[in-house]
Design an enzyme around this catalytic site. Structure first.
Site, PDB file in Angstrom:
ATOM      1  N   PHE A  67       0.809  -1.224   0.000  1.00 50.60           N
ATOM      2  CA  PHE A  67       0.000   0.000   0.000  1.00 50.60           C
ATOM      3  C   PHE A  67       0.842   1.274   0.000  1.00 50.60           C
ATOM      4  CE2 PHE A  67       0.913  -0.086   4.565  1.00 50.60           C
ATOM      5  CZ  PHE A  67       1.065   1.268   4.847  1.00 50.60           C
ATOM      6  N   ARG A  77      -5.676  -1.659  -0.370  1.00 42.46           N
ATOM      7  CA  ARG A  77      -5.973  -0.518   0.498  1.00 42.46           C
ATOM      8  C   ARG A  77      -5.985   0.809  -0.250  1.00 42.46           C
ATOM      9  NH1 ARG A  77      -2.640  -1.841   5.921  1.00 42.46           N
ATOM     10  NH2 ARG A  77      -1.539  -3.464   4.795  1.00 42.46           N
ATOM     11  N   SER A 133       5.502  -6.935   3.299  1.00 40.93           N
ATOM     12  CA  SER A 133       6.091  -7.230   4.609  1.00 40.93           C
ATOM     13  C   SER A 133       6.882  -8.550   4.559  1.00 40.93           C
ATOM     14  CB  SER A 133       4.977  -7.327   5.648  1.00 40.93           C
ATOM     15  OG  SER A 133       4.051  -8.320   5.254  1.00 40.93           O
ATOM     16  N   CYS A 165       9.523   1.755   3.388  1.00 43.11           N
ATOM     17  CA  CYS A 165      10.429   0.649   3.712  1.00 43.11           C
ATOM     18  C   CYS A 165      11.854   1.169   3.892  1.00 43.11           C
ATOM     19  CB  CYS A 165      10.400  -0.398   2.630  1.00 43.11           C
ATOM     20  SG  CYS A 165      11.022   0.234   1.081  1.00 43.11           S
TER      21      CYS A 165
HETATM   22  P1  NAD Z   1       1.676  -6.613   3.029  1.00 43.92           P
HETATM   23  O1  NAD Z   1       2.724  -7.648   3.079  1.00 43.92           O
HETATM   24  O2  NAD Z   1       0.583  -6.659   4.032  1.00 43.92           O
HETATM   25  O3  NAD Z   1       0.935  -6.643   1.588  1.00 43.92           O
HETATM   26  C1  NAD Z   1       1.650  -6.625   0.397  1.00 43.92           C
HETATM   27  C2  NAD Z   1       0.823  -7.334  -0.674  1.00 43.92           C
HETATM   28  O4  NAD Z   1       0.612  -8.689  -0.274  1.00 43.92           O
HETATM   29  C3  NAD Z   1      -0.552  -6.728  -0.898  1.00 43.92           C
HETATM   30  O5  NAD Z   1      -0.830  -6.711  -2.277  1.00 43.92           O
HETATM   31  C4  NAD Z   1      -1.476  -7.678  -0.151  1.00 43.92           C
HETATM   32  O6  NAD Z   1      -2.757  -7.764  -0.739  1.00 43.92           O
HETATM   33  C5  NAD Z   1      -0.764  -9.002  -0.241  1.00 43.92           C
HETATM   34  N1  NAD Z   1      -1.010  -9.865   0.927  1.00 43.92           N
HETATM   35  C6  NAD Z   1      -1.201  -9.455   2.200  1.00 43.92           C
HETATM   36  N2  NAD Z   1      -1.378 -10.521   3.008  1.00 43.92           N
HETATM   37  C7  NAD Z   1      -1.281 -11.623   2.229  1.00 43.92           C
HETATM   38  C8  NAD Z   1      -1.370 -13.025   2.491  1.00 43.92           C
HETATM   39  N3  NAD Z   1      -1.591 -13.487   3.712  1.00 43.92           N
HETATM   40  N4  NAD Z   1      -1.221 -13.868   1.460  1.00 43.92           N
HETATM   41  C9  NAD Z   1      -0.997 -13.412   0.219  1.00 43.92           C
HETATM   42  N5  NAD Z   1      -0.909 -12.089  -0.087  1.00 43.92           N
HETATM   43  C10 NAD Z   1      -1.041 -11.205   0.904  1.00 43.92           C
HETATM   44  O7  NAD Z   1       2.408  -5.203   3.046  1.00 43.92           O
HETATM   45  P2  NAD Z   1       1.772  -3.750   3.165  1.00 43.92           P
HETATM   46  O8  NAD Z   1       1.240  -3.546   4.538  1.00 43.92           O
HETATM   47  O9  NAD Z   1       0.878  -3.469   2.023  1.00 43.92           O
HETATM   48  O10 NAD Z   1       3.068  -2.846   2.956  1.00 43.92           O
HETATM   49  C11 NAD Z   1       3.941  -2.512   3.997  1.00 43.92           C
HETATM   50  C12 NAD Z   1       5.089  -3.474   4.105  1.00 43.92           C
HETATM   51  O11 NAD Z   1       5.789  -3.523   2.853  1.00 43.92           O
HETATM   52  C13 NAD Z   1       6.136  -3.056   5.115  1.00 43.92           C
HETATM   53  O12 NAD Z   1       6.588  -4.202   5.781  1.00 43.92           O
HETATM   54  C14 NAD Z   1       7.248  -2.446   4.267  1.00 43.92           C
HETATM   55  O13 NAD Z   1       8.518  -2.474   4.859  1.00 43.92           O
HETATM   56  C15 NAD Z   1       7.182  -3.319   3.071  1.00 43.92           C
HETATM   57  N6  NAD Z   1       7.777  -2.675   1.906  1.00 43.92           N
HETATM   58  C16 NAD Z   1       9.003  -3.104   1.500  1.00 43.92           C
HETATM   59  C17 NAD Z   1       9.619  -2.506   0.439  1.00 43.92           C
HETATM   60  C18 NAD Z   1      10.971  -2.949  -0.025  1.00 43.92           C
HETATM   61  O14 NAD Z   1      11.394  -2.489  -1.052  1.00 43.92           O
HETATM   62  N7  NAD Z   1      11.651  -3.833   0.676  1.00 43.92           N
HETATM   63  C19 NAD Z   1       8.983  -1.453  -0.231  1.00 43.92           C
HETATM   64  C20 NAD Z   1       7.725  -1.044   0.193  1.00 43.92           C
HETATM   65  C21 NAD Z   1       7.123  -1.672   1.271  1.00 43.92           C
END
Ligand code: NAD
Length: 495
Positions: free
Chosen positions: A149, A177, A226, A281
């Site tokens: 998101f 979201r 995440s 991130c």
């Molecule tokens: P998230 O992991 O909750 O969701 C990411 C994606 O995964 C979304 O499209 C979501 O629909 C999907 N998803 C969520 N739960 C799932 C499940 N149980 N099974 C399958 N798919 C699922 O992350 P978020 O809250 O949207 O974003 C924030 C997180 O992303 C933070 O931890 C941040 O550090 C990380 N992030 C990392 C980077 C990087 O480059 N390393 C960049 C941006 C964000």
């Protein structure tokens, strides 16, 4: 109310599951829309559209692909404000941040405009007598992107331009979201003239993600989110034979040595910890103060925090907006008590600032004397909470990073070039800043962390992106000497 569904084969289609989820304006706390949550068959339809488009698309000449990518670049640039406005309305980050995000996304489209140079291949003439060897890189087929998101414009653009310029077709599953921004970008992509089915969008949750991970026609998955989900995506995707790059969470440390420029370090810490409400991130979430830098730096930071304007991201005076949801805001706020109860000092408690209305706001928070056994240190909080750890020496400071589970970004602030160089050499992290708090690589380098911040072999975008989205083919060829065939071409051998 804004209804967001799917874009499949160039057409807007409703999800068939009957499942929908509310989309919020985090600044007002009001529901602004509803997003459809795709069923497995919706995902199947998107993959089928991408597969149907692949053979035609991969044969588009490099010149045509480049031309379309330029059109897309120009449309994103011309609509930058509209993209940013949609982004602020659903994510909450302030408009200037949102514009910055669009600019960082544009870098990746511009990089992909150079696909002619990037796909030139390699050639060894006369590797053996009369034998030439060359390598070409070919597209994989249908690839999928699953995005978080916190950067609904930039992160989809980390992979879409390179994947498609390399000749792949794409299915995007954005965060449920804040789905309006990626959908608008996909519409601009079609307006640019790309054939139907080259880029498809399926909105949804775990159901859609799991179908992509198991679908036999999906060749590769790029995930950003995440750490627990990144690990799951990597394990499930690779178990199903797919190429996977999965970027996870982070806990980024910024070390300030006693010789640092205090003003520069304080500005950097405040913007890197609280920009986008800490929902980056690459945000700095641990500030490591070495030796006697602590007292003057704490004073400089608290002075700046007092002036930070928190409010609706559409207000040009706001410097920090709300968090993404009420639940996330409450979870982040919960860490403040956890820190205090564990023995840390809450120097600035963001809960003390009140806001009108029902927006999901939490003001910047600063917690001092944090130790590594506290949850404010060990967890990725992903909000405007900055933890300060005090150490006596540089080795103690760098050890914190080496012992940490993540290794996304990190930074050092010092005037000592030798100290900076040593840090760059030895630190366990994928992206390192020297007097730069958020060292997000430019589009022609690649992005990715180490340890639990990245699962897979390649980082994202730039040269590594091109590598991820293509597979090499090596051709070894031998031709008989000219004039040895039965047809007389006028070479002496025929005489
Ligand atoms: P998230 O992991 O909750 O969701 C990411 C994606 O995964 C979304 O499209 C979501 O629909 C999907 N998803 C969520 N739960 C799932 C499940 N149980 N099974 C399958 N798919 C699922 O992350 P978020 O809250 O949207 O974003 C924030 C997180 O992303 C933070 O931890 C941040 O550090 C990380 N992030 C990392 C980077 C990087 O480059 N390393 C960049 C941006 C964000």
């Amino acid at each position: 109310m804004n209804q967001i569904d799917n874009l499949i084969g160039g057409a807007k289609v409703q999800v068939t599951s009957g499942r929908r989820q509310a989309v919020w304006n985090p600044a007002t706390g009001q529901q602004s829309g509803e997003v459809g949550l795709s069923s497995e068959s919706d995902v199947d339809a998107a993959v089928a559209a991408a597969k149907a488009a692949f053979n035609e698309w991969r044969d588009f000449s490099i010149a045509k692909r480049t031309g379309l990518m330029y059109n897309f670049r120009n449309l994103v640039d011309a609509n930058a404000f509209e993209i940013a406005a949609k982004l602020t309305a659903e994510h909450g980050k302030v408009l200037s941040d949102a514009m910055g995000e669009v600019a960082r996304g544009l870098e990746n489209i511009e990089y992909a405009c150079g696909i002619a140079e990037l796909l030139k291949g390699e050639y060894s003439s006369n590797a053996s007598t009369g034998v030439d060897v060359h390598t070409i890189r070919q597209p994989l087929g249908v690839v999928a992107g699953i995005t978080p998101f916190n950067f609904p414009a930039m992160v989809p653009l980390w992979t879409i331009p390179n994947a498609i310029a390399c000749g792949n077709t794409y299915v995007l599953k954005p965060s449920e979201r804040d789905p309006s921004t990626p959908m608008f970008i996909a519409e601009l992509f079609h307006e640019a003239g790309f054939p139907d089915g080259v880029l498809n969008v399926v909105n949804g949750d775990k159901v859609a993600v799991d179908r992509l991970l198991h679908h036999p026609d999906v060749q590769a998955v790029s995930f950003v989110g995440s750490t627990p989900i990144a690990r799951y995506i990597y394990e499930t995707g690779t178990a199903n034979g797919k190429r996977v790059q999965a970027l996870g969470g982070a806990k980024n440390h910024m070390i300030v040595l006693p010789d640092a420029d205090i003003g520069l370090a304080a500005d950097a810490a405040v913007s890197a910890a609280y920009g986008s409400a800490g929902e980056r991130c690459m945000a700095i979430s641990v500030l490591v103060m070495v030796g006697d830098v602590a007292d003057s730096l704490m004073e400089a930071i608290t002075e700046r925090m007092a002036k930070l304007k928190v409010g609706d991201g559409t207000n040009p005076d706001s410097e920090m907006g709300p968090l993404i949801t009420r639940e996330h805001r409450d979870r982040v706020a919960g860490y403040i008590d956890q820190g205090r109860e564990a023995g840390a000092d809450v120097v600035v408690d963001g809960r003390e600032q009140s806001f009108e209305g029902d927006g999901f706001f939490l003001a910047p928070t600063l917690i001092d004397n944090v130790t590594t056994d506290m949850t404010v240190y060990s967890d990725e909080i992903f909000g405007p909470v900055l933890s300060v750890v005090r150490t006596d020496s540089y080795p103690d400071a760098v050890k914190l990073i080496q012992d940490n589970q993540w290794g996304n970004g990190t930074a050092i602030f010092t005037r000592d070039g030798g100290a900076a160089r040593r840090f760059v050499e030895e630190v366990e992290a994928g992206m390192v800043g020297v007097n730069v708090p958020i060292p997000v690589p430019v589009g022609y380098h690649s992005f990715g962390g180490w340890n639990d911040s990245l699962f897979g072999d390649t980082t994202m975008y730039g040269p590594e992106g091109v590598k991820f989205f293509t597979r090499p083919k090596v051709i070894t060829s031998r031709w008989p000497d000219p004039g040895t065939s039965s047809v007389d071409l006028g070479f002496p051998q025929n005489k």
